[in-house]
Design a protein around this motif. Sequence first.
Motif, PDB file in Angstrom:
ATOM      1  N   GLY A 140       0.818  -1.305   0.087  1.00 24.36           N
ATOM      2  CA  GLY A 140      -0.073  -0.085  -0.084  1.00 24.36           C
ATOM      3  C   GLY A 140       0.895   1.073  -0.036  1.00 24.36           C
ATOM      4  O   GLY A 140       0.510   2.090  -0.737  1.00 24.36           O
ATOM      5  N   ALA A 141       1.963   1.231   0.835  1.00 25.85           N
ATOM      6  CA  ALA A 141       2.829   2.314   0.722  1.00 25.85           C
ATOM      7  C   ALA A 141       3.529   2.818  -0.628  1.00 25.85           C
ATOM      8  O   ALA A 141       3.600   3.742  -1.118  1.00 25.85           O
ATOM      9  N   TYR A 142       3.929   1.515  -1.016  1.00 28.02           N
ATOM     10  CA  TYR A 142       4.503   1.470  -2.482  1.00 28.02           C
ATOM     11  C   TYR A 142       3.593   2.060  -3.417  1.00 28.02           C
ATOM     12  O   TYR A 142       4.051   3.041  -4.351  1.00 28.02           O
ATOM     13  N   CYS A 143       2.398   1.521  -3.398  1.00 29.30           N
ATOM     14  CA  CYS A 143       1.335   2.169  -4.450  1.00 29.30           C
ATOM     15  C   CYS A 143       0.996   3.742  -4.228  1.00 29.30           C
ATOM     16  O   CYS A 143       0.847   4.428  -5.241  1.00 29.30           O
ATOM     17  N   PHE A 144       1.127   4.038  -3.186  1.00 27.77           N
ATOM     18  CA  PHE A 144       0.969   5.512  -2.746  1.00 27.77           C
ATOM     19  C   PHE A 144       1.940   6.209  -3.165  1.00 27.77           C
ATOM     20  O   PHE A 144       1.747   7.369  -3.648  1.00 27.77           O
ATOM     21  N   CYS A 145       3.192   5.877  -2.851  1.00 30.61           N
ATOM     22  CA  CYS A 145       4.295   6.794  -3.146  1.00 30.61           C
ATOM     23  C   CYS A 145       4.870   6.618  -4.413  1.00 30.61           C
ATOM     24  O   CYS A 145       5.453   7.754  -4.857  1.00 30.61           O
ATOM     25  N   ARG A 146       4.836   5.471  -5.168  1.00 29.15           N
ATOM     26  CA  ARG A 146       5.403   5.343  -6.244  1.00 29.15           C
ATOM     27  C   ARG A 146       4.568   5.304  -7.538  1.00 29.15           C
ATOM     28  O   ARG A 146       4.880   5.616  -8.663  1.00 29.15           O
ATOM     29  N   MET A 147       3.332   5.318  -7.473  1.00 31.19           N
ATOM     30  CA  MET A 147       2.367   5.240  -8.321  1.00 31.19           C
ATOM     31  C   MET A 147       1.482   6.630  -8.592  1.00 31.19           C
ATOM     32  O   MET A 147       1.707   7.509  -7.700  1.00 31.19           O
ATOM     33  N   ARG A 148       0.693   6.856  -9.454  1.00 36.64           N
ATOM     34  CA  ARG A 148      -0.112   8.004  -9.544  1.00 36.64           C
ATOM     35  C   ARG A 148      -1.591   7.561  -9.650  1.00 36.64           C
ATOM     36  O   ARG A 148      -2.271   6.525  -9.771  1.00 36.64           O
ATOM     37  N   THR A 149      -2.428   8.799 -10.006  1.00 42.18           N
ATOM     38  CA  THR A 149      -3.922   8.926  -9.931  1.00 42.18           C
ATOM     39  C   THR A 149      -4.390   7.839  -9.010  1.00 42.18           C
ATOM     40  O   THR A 149      -4.152   7.836  -7.733  1.00 42.18           O
ATOM     41  N   TRP A 150      -5.351   7.067  -9.649  1.00 39.39           N
ATOM     42  CA  TRP A 150      -6.062   6.119  -8.745  1.00 39.39           C
ATOM     43  C   TRP A 150      -5.401   4.741  -8.076  1.00 39.39           C
ATOM     44  O   TRP A 150      -5.910   4.766  -6.872  1.00 39.39           O
ATOM     45  N   ARG A 151      -4.407   4.527  -8.655  1.00 41.81           N
ATOM     46  CA  ARG A 151      -3.562   3.696  -7.758  1.00 41.81           C
ATOM     47  C   ARG A 151      -3.223   4.315  -6.254  1.00 41.81           C
ATOM     48  O   ARG A 151      -2.911   3.427  -5.584  1.00 41.81           O
ATOM     49  N   LYS A 152      -2.899   5.639  -6.243  1.00 45.61           N
ATOM     50  CA  LYS A 152      -2.534   5.957  -4.625  1.00 45.61           C
ATOM     51  C   LYS A 152      -3.874   5.708  -3.795  1.00 45.61           C
ATOM     52  O   LYS A 152      -3.643   5.172  -2.718  1.00 45.61           O
ATOM     53  N   ALA A 153      -5.133   5.982  -4.431  1.00 52.22           N
ATOM     54  CA  ALA A 153      -6.019   5.485  -3.618  1.00 52.22           C
ATOM     55  C   ALA A 153      -6.012   3.895  -3.120  1.00 52.22           C
ATOM     56  O   ALA A 153      -6.702   3.718  -1.924  1.00 52.22           O
ATOM     57  N   ILE A 154      -5.611   3.234  -4.124  1.00 50.12           N
ATOM     58  CA  ILE A 154      -5.603   1.842  -3.782  1.00 50.12           C
ATOM     59  C   ILE A 154      -4.584   1.642  -2.765  1.00 50.12           C
ATOM     60  O   ILE A 154      -4.906   0.890  -1.756  1.00 50.12           O
ATOM     61  N   GLY A 155      -3.494   2.196  -2.638  1.00 50.05           N
ATOM     62  CA  GLY A 155      -2.440   1.989  -1.685  1.00 50.05           C
ATOM     63  C   GLY A 155      -3.075   2.665  -0.480  1.00 50.05           C
ATOM     64  O   GLY A 155      -2.769   1.836   0.740  1.00 50.05           O
ATOM     65  N   ILE A 156      -3.723   3.530  -0.300  1.00 55.17           N
ATOM     66  CA  ILE A 156      -4.348   3.911   0.983  1.00 55.17           C
ATOM     67  C   ILE A 156      -5.326   2.856   1.655  1.00 55.17           C
ATOM     68  O   ILE A 156      -5.060   2.723   2.875  1.00 55.17           O
ATOM     69  N   VAL A 157      -6.239   2.119   0.683  1.00 56.97           N
ATOM     70  CA  VAL A 157      -6.956   1.255   1.217  1.00 56.97           C
ATOM     71  C   VAL A 157      -6.232   0.148   1.674  1.00 56.97           C
ATOM     72  O   VAL A 157      -6.797  -0.633   2.633  1.00 56.97           O
ATOM     73  N   LEU A 158      -5.282  -0.295   0.819  1.00 57.73           N
ATOM     74  CA  LEU A 158      -4.524  -1.433   1.153  1.00 57.73           C
ATOM     75  C   LEU A 158      -3.851  -1.193   2.509  1.00 57.73           C
ATOM     76  O   LEU A 158      -3.923  -2.068   3.687  1.00 57.73           O
ATOM     77  N   MET A 159      -3.588  -0.140   2.849  1.00 57.68           N
ATOM     78  CA  MET A 159      -2.712   0.272   4.176  1.00 57.68           C
ATOM     79  C   MET A 159      -3.741   0.152   5.174  1.00 57.68           C
ATOM     80  O   MET A 159      -3.587  -0.484   6.365  1.00 57.68           O
ATOM     81  N   GLY A 160      -5.045   0.508   5.041  1.00 55.47           N
ATOM     82  CA  GLY A 160      -5.956   0.793   6.044  1.00 55.47           C
ATOM     83  C   GLY A 160      -6.681  -0.886   6.315  1.00 55.47           C
ATOM     84  O   GLY A 160      -6.772  -1.171   7.444  1.00 55.47           O
ATOM     85  N   VAL A 161      -6.817  -1.532   5.348  1.00 52.22           N
ATOM     86  CA  VAL A 161      -6.993  -2.860   5.253  1.00 52.22           C
ATOM     87  C   VAL A 161      -6.217  -3.931   6.102  1.00 52.22           C
ATOM     88  O   VAL A 161      -6.507  -4.729   6.696  1.00 52.22           O
ATOM     89  N   SER A 162      -4.892  -3.542   5.974  1.00 50.62           N
ATOM     90  CA  SER A 162      -3.895  -4.140   6.620  1.00 50.62           C
ATOM     91  C   SER A 162      -3.855  -4.162   7.940  1.00 50.62           C
ATOM     92  O   SER A 162      -3.544  -5.082   8.927  1.00 50.62           O
TER      93      SER A 162
END
Length: 381
Positions: free
Chosen positions: A145-167
């Motif tokens: 999730g942290a990787y998605c938020f920091c290294r990716m763009r647009t909607w993938r950042k939102a996926i990263g935040i959700v992954l971190m919350g779900v973890s």
Amino acid sequence: MMLTDFTKRIKIRYKITFISTLIFGVLSQGMGLFNKYSFHDDVTHLFGVGATYSSGRWMLDILSQWEIALFGDGHFSMPVMNGFSAITFIAVAACFMVAMLDIKSQVLCAFVGGIMVVFPVVTGIFGYMFTLPYYVLAMLMGVMGAYCFCRMRTWRKAIGIVLMGVSVGIYQAFVPVTLCTLLFYVISELEKGDDEPRQAAKKIVAAGLSAATFMVIYFGLNKILLTKNNVQLSSYQGINRMGTESLSEYTARVIHAYREFFAPTADTKYYMYQSNIRNVYTIVVLSGIAMALLAVAKAFKKSRADACMLGGVLLLVPLACNFIFVMASPSDVHALMVYGQVMPFILFACLLDRLTFKTRKIERMIKGGLAIMLILLNIMY
């Protein structure tokens, strides 16, 4: 042919990280992997995943239901299956960590994969085989999730935040790992010095907001699902008090987190820094401080603002690594909850990878000596 083409595209450093994790994983966790030890809760949870909603681990129950739907039966405490799944999850997380921090040294990549699987917390969780793969999956999801938020763009950042919350909804004790991954990314970017001060400041703010947001997601869904299932949080390890203590209590916990970083507990409660490992940890901390000061001095030559920001985020490292002592009272923290204490070694590997000297011979001697010490640390653990 497709598999061959796919593996050829994978960079050598990720292959080394992954394979190192598997090798060190079998060597360090082989006793729990190829035997059946039922320890503590595992004795009574051979066919389940343990406490879920009452412990704030709502995603643990959801994953259990998905497992039943996929395989057609319940969950089992099976060492080989669960153990290899856990080691594989750690290997993937290590690869994401190497990619996140852009570690290029093959030796240091091997170290990162090794230290993440030999750290005693993993050995401890192997004693709870019934829930092992889920707990390690929580760590992997936090890092991804942290990787998605920091290294990716647009909607993938939102996926990263959700992954971190779900973890967090699987196991709360891996929150420090997620926080450290976000923080180390910021440190890595500031240390590179490629951004203007305004861009660097935006990355710091974004990382902080992402951390706050994923915790809001966790607490929000936790509240909704507790109400839906008519369940109350238990008092186990202070789970029902998280976020409700007084300001003075949290101040004391923050101080304890910093103290634990510089003078870690060496008793049997944590068993992370006993014997000569404590000496190695002291060298890592002192050398890490020296490398951090060099990085700040380098940033100062470019901009005072960059140096101040880098120094500020570096001061947060002890707090992020030991944030579990802020989340829960130190008296409630046990050995399975301190995996965040592996993170200083990973930051050390990142800083060592970037270390440069004008004299190439001196640089090789210092970096080579410290790298050998790190590999020795893996063997010691």
